[in-house]
Motif scaffolding. Structure first.
Motif, PDB file in Angstrom:
ATOM      1  N   ILE A 199       4.206   5.917  -3.247  1.00 13.85           N
ATOM      2  CA  ILE A 199       4.046   7.171  -2.174  1.00 13.85           C
ATOM      3  C   ILE A 199       2.670   7.581  -2.092  1.00 13.85           C
ATOM      4  O   ILE A 199       1.666   7.863  -3.132  1.00 13.85           O
ATOM      5  N   PRO A 200       2.150   8.395  -1.121  1.00 16.90           N
ATOM      6  CA  PRO A 200       0.788   8.966  -1.033  1.00 16.90           C
ATOM      7  C   PRO A 200       0.713  10.324  -2.170  1.00 16.90           C
ATOM      8  O   PRO A 200       1.537  11.002  -2.429  1.00 16.90           O
ATOM      9  N   VAL A 201      -0.430  10.392  -2.507  1.00 16.48           N
ATOM     10  CA  VAL A 201      -0.776  11.369  -3.671  1.00 16.48           C
ATOM     11  C   VAL A 201      -2.015  12.270  -3.053  1.00 16.48           C
ATOM     12  O   VAL A 201      -3.065  11.562  -2.842  1.00 16.48           O
ATOM     13  N   MET A 225       0.999   7.723   5.925  1.00 17.79           N
ATOM     14  CA  MET A 225       1.036   9.278   6.198  1.00 17.79           C
ATOM     15  C   MET A 225      -0.604   9.440   6.411  1.00 17.79           C
ATOM     16  O   MET A 225      -1.344   9.207   5.569  1.00 17.79           O
ATOM     17  N   GLU A 280       5.785  12.231  -0.662  1.00 13.84           N
ATOM     18  CA  GLU A 280       4.354  12.708  -0.862  1.00 13.84           C
ATOM     19  C   GLU A 280       4.284  13.355  -2.152  1.00 13.84           C
ATOM     20  O   GLU A 280       5.372  14.099  -2.598  1.00 13.84           O
ATOM     21  N   ASP A 339       0.855  -1.172  -0.044  1.00 12.30           N
ATOM     22  CA  ASP A 339      -0.069  -0.069   0.050  1.00 12.30           C
ATOM     23  C   ASP A 339       0.911   1.272  -0.007  1.00 12.30           C
ATOM     24  O   ASP A 339       2.375   1.223   0.028  1.00 12.30           O
ATOM     25  N   LYS A 340       0.389   2.475   0.051  1.00 10.34           N
ATOM     26  CA  LYS A 340       1.251   3.699  -0.065  1.00 10.34           C
ATOM     27  C   LYS A 340       1.978   3.718   1.169  1.00 10.34           C
ATOM     28  O   LYS A 340       1.796   3.560   2.232  1.00 10.34           O
ATOM     29  N   VAL A 341       3.244   3.892   0.879  1.00 16.13           N
ATOM     30  CA  VAL A 341       4.345   4.196   1.992  1.00 16.13           C
ATOM     31  C   VAL A 341       5.070   5.531   1.572  1.00 16.13           C
ATOM     32  O   VAL A 341       5.481   5.607   0.336  1.00 16.13           O
ATOM     33  N   PRO A 342       5.305   6.462   2.612  1.00  8.62           N
ATOM     34  CA  PRO A 342       5.022   6.166   4.089  1.00  8.62           C
ATOM     35  C   PRO A 342       3.591   6.025   4.438  1.00  8.62           C
ATOM     36  O   PRO A 342       2.508   6.587   3.645  1.00  8.62           O
TER      37      PRO A 342
END
Lengths: 193, 253
Positions: free
Chosen positions: B196-198, A114, B167, A109-112
Motif C-alpha cells: 500500500i502507499p506510504v 492513490m 495507506e 505496484d502500490k495498490v490502491p
C-alpha cells in the motif's frame, strides 16, 4: 436541478460542495421521483462494491438507474457499479456498461492507485479544454478494463478506463470533485451537456 | 505516470493550526481554512489535518471544521486524531473528509481497521504510525511519541496492511521537527515491505530532503508542516525543483 444519488457508501458531501463552488444548485436524494425528474444525476462513490450493490437493490435503485434518460455521471465507485461485474466482493453490478468487468489491480505496484495521474488518451464532451497531460486525482484498488465505452485512458500497472461513456451515461474513475481546477473544468463540461 | 505527492500537514488545536517541535513546544501558525486554501493554490497535492486535541475535547468542533474545509477546498484531505469507532469515521466522511487517519485506537483494538475498511473501503483508511529508533530497532509509539507499544514497526505495518489499511503515514519521532531530513532507512524498509502507499513524515528541512526520500525509497508522498507554514520552502518552488530533478510531480494546476 442536479440530483446526487444518496446511497449509504457514497462520499456525498464532496460532490455537493464541488457543485456549490460552481454555483450549481443540487440536492441529495434517494427518492425515485426526485431522481427521475432531475436535469442531471450524479452517482458518486467511495466505498465497497458488494455492500453498495446490496444497498442499491434494497432501495430498488438498481432498477431505477436504468430508466434515467438525462445525463448521469458516475464517479469512482459509481463508475464501477455501472459496470457488469466487480471482483470487489464478487458482485454483479448494474450493467449499464454491459459486459465490462471491474478487476483488482495486480500487486505489481502500490495498490490502491492513490494520487494524481494524467491520461494517455481522452475523447468526448467531458474532456473539452482538458489536455492528456493534466493530472486528476484517483484513489481506487479496482479498475474497469478497457472497453468499447472507454473515453479516457489512464496507465497505472496497466491501462484502464479513466472515463467511460454510453449514451447519456458518463463515468469517471477519478474524482473530478477533488481534482482542483482540472476537475472543476470536467464537472463544468458535464453540467454543460 | 502517478505523481509523487507533496502533503502539507496542519495540526489543529482549538480550531487553529499549530506545529509542535518534537511534539512539545507548540506554536500558533494560523487559521486552518486560510492556510488550507493557500496550500491548494500553491499546488499542494493533498492535505492532512491532525486534531491533536481530539482525544480529550468534543468531536463536534472538529466535525464543524471539517465541514468548512470540505466546502472551501477542491483537493483531497485526510482527517485524523482521536478516531475510535466506525461511527467517528462515518461522521467525518459525511462531513466531507476523503480519508481518515487512525493511530492509537488501531493499536488498542486492531479489529477497528477491518471494521472501517469493510464499512467504507480501504481507500479512505490511513493508518498513522509514529515510529522511533531505540535500542537499534524501529518501534511503534503512541500518544505523540510519549508511549511505547512494544511493537516492531516492520511487524505493525504488515499487520495494518492485512487488516485493510489503504495507506500508511509514517512519522519518525527521531526526525520530526529536526529539519535534518526524512528517516530514509525506515521509510525505505516500510515502503518496500508493504504494497500500500506510504507517506513519509518527519524531518523535512530542505528541497533536497524531498528529492532523496522520493529517489531512495518507495514512498509515494511526503508530508511536512512547519517548513510550509512558516514559508521556509514555498510549495511551487519545491515542486519546480523536484521536476528539474526528474521526479514525477503535478505541475499543471
Amino acid at each position: 436541478m442536479i440530483v446526487i444519488i444518496d446511497y449509504k457508501a457514497g462520499n456525498i458531501g464532496s460532490v455537493k460542495n464541488a457543485l456549490y463552488r460552481l454555483n450549481c444548485e443540487c440536492m441529495i436524494s434517494d427518492n425515485p421521483n426526485t431522481i427521475l425528474q432531475a436535469d442531471k444525476v450524479i452517482f458518486p462513490g467511495v466505498g465497497e462494491a458488494s455492500s453498495a450493490m446490496q444497498y442499491l437493490r434494497a432501495k430498488n435503485l438498481d432498477q431505477l438507474l436504468f430508466q434515467i434518460t438525462q445525463p448521469m455521471l458516475g464517479i469512482c465507485l459509481g463508475l464501477q457499479l455501472m459496470c457488469a461485474f466487480s471482483e470487489e466482493g464478487n458482485t454483479d453490478c448494474l450493467g449499464i456498461f454491459p459486459k465490462v468487468m471491474v478487476k483488482q489491480f495486480p500487486p505489481k505496484d502500490k495498490v490502491p492507485h492513490m494520487g494524481w495521474n494524467n491520461f494517455t488518451t481522452i475523447k468526448g464532451e467531458l474532456f473539452q479544454n482538458i489536455q492528456p497531460m493534466d493530472d486528476v486525482y484517483y484513489v481506487h484498488g479496482y479498475y474497469a478494463e478497457l472497453n468499447d465505452y472507454t473515453s479516457g485512458v489512464c496507465d497505472y500497472i496497466e491501462p484502464f478506463s479513466a472515463a467511460m461513456q454510453k449514451d447519456n451515461f458518463y463515468a469517471t474513475q477519478f474524482h473530478p470533485e477533488k481534482s482542483a481546477n482540472i476537475g472543476e473544468q470536467i464537472l463544468k463540461n458535464f453540467l454543460a451537456l | 505516470m502517478l505523481k509523487k505527492r507533496i502533503i502539507p500537514c496542519l495540526d489543529i488545536k482549538d480550531g487553529r493550526t499549530v506545529k509542535g517541535v518534537n511534539f512539545v513546544d507548540i506554536r500558533d501558525a494560523g487559521d486552518p481554512i486560510v492556510l488550507a486554501k493557500q496550500y491548494v493554490q500553491q499546488g499542494a497535492d493533498e492535505l492532512v489535518f491532525l486534531d491533536i486535541t481530539a482525544t480529550i475535547e468534543k468531536r463536534e468542533t472538529l466535525i464543524e471544521l471539517v465541514r468548512k474545509i470540505a466546502q472551501e477546498i477542491n483537493i483531497p484531505f485526510t482527517v485524523g486524531g482521536g478516531i475510535k469507532t466506525v461511527e467517528d469515521v462515518s461522521n467525518l466522511l459525511q462531513a466531507g473528509a476523503d480519508k481518515v487517519s487512525v493511530n492509537s485506537s488501531a493499536i488498542k483494538r486492531p479489529a477497528l481497521l477491518s471494521e472501517i475498511a469493510n464499512a467504507f473501503g480501504s481507500q479512505c483508511l490511513v493508518v498513522a504510525i509514529d515510529t522511533k529508533y531505540e535500542a537499534e530497532e524501529w518501534k511503534v509509539f503512541v500518544h505523540g511519541g510519549r508511549k511505547a507499544t512494544g511493537l516492531r514497526t516492520l511487524d505493525w505495518v504488515k499487520q495494518v496492511e492485512d487488516l485493510g489499511a489503504g495507506e500508511i503515514l509514517l512519522t519518525s519521532m527521531n526526525n520530526d521537527g529536526t529539519k535534518s531530513g526524512f528517516a530514509l532507512a525506515i521509510c525505505k524498509a516500510v515502503s518496500e515491505s508493504v504494497n500500500i502507499p506510504v507517506i513519509a513524515s518527519g524531518g523535512a528541512g530542505s528541497k533536497a530532503h524531498f528529492q532523496e526520500v522520493f529517489e531512495q525509497t518507495k514512498v509515494t508522498g511526503a508530508l511536512a508542516a512547519s517548513i510550509f507554514h512558516y514559508g521556509e520552502i514555498p510549495i511551487p518552488e519545491l515542486k519546480q525543483y523536484l521536476q528539474i530533478q526528474n521526479i514525477a510531480i503535478r505541475c499543471n494546476y
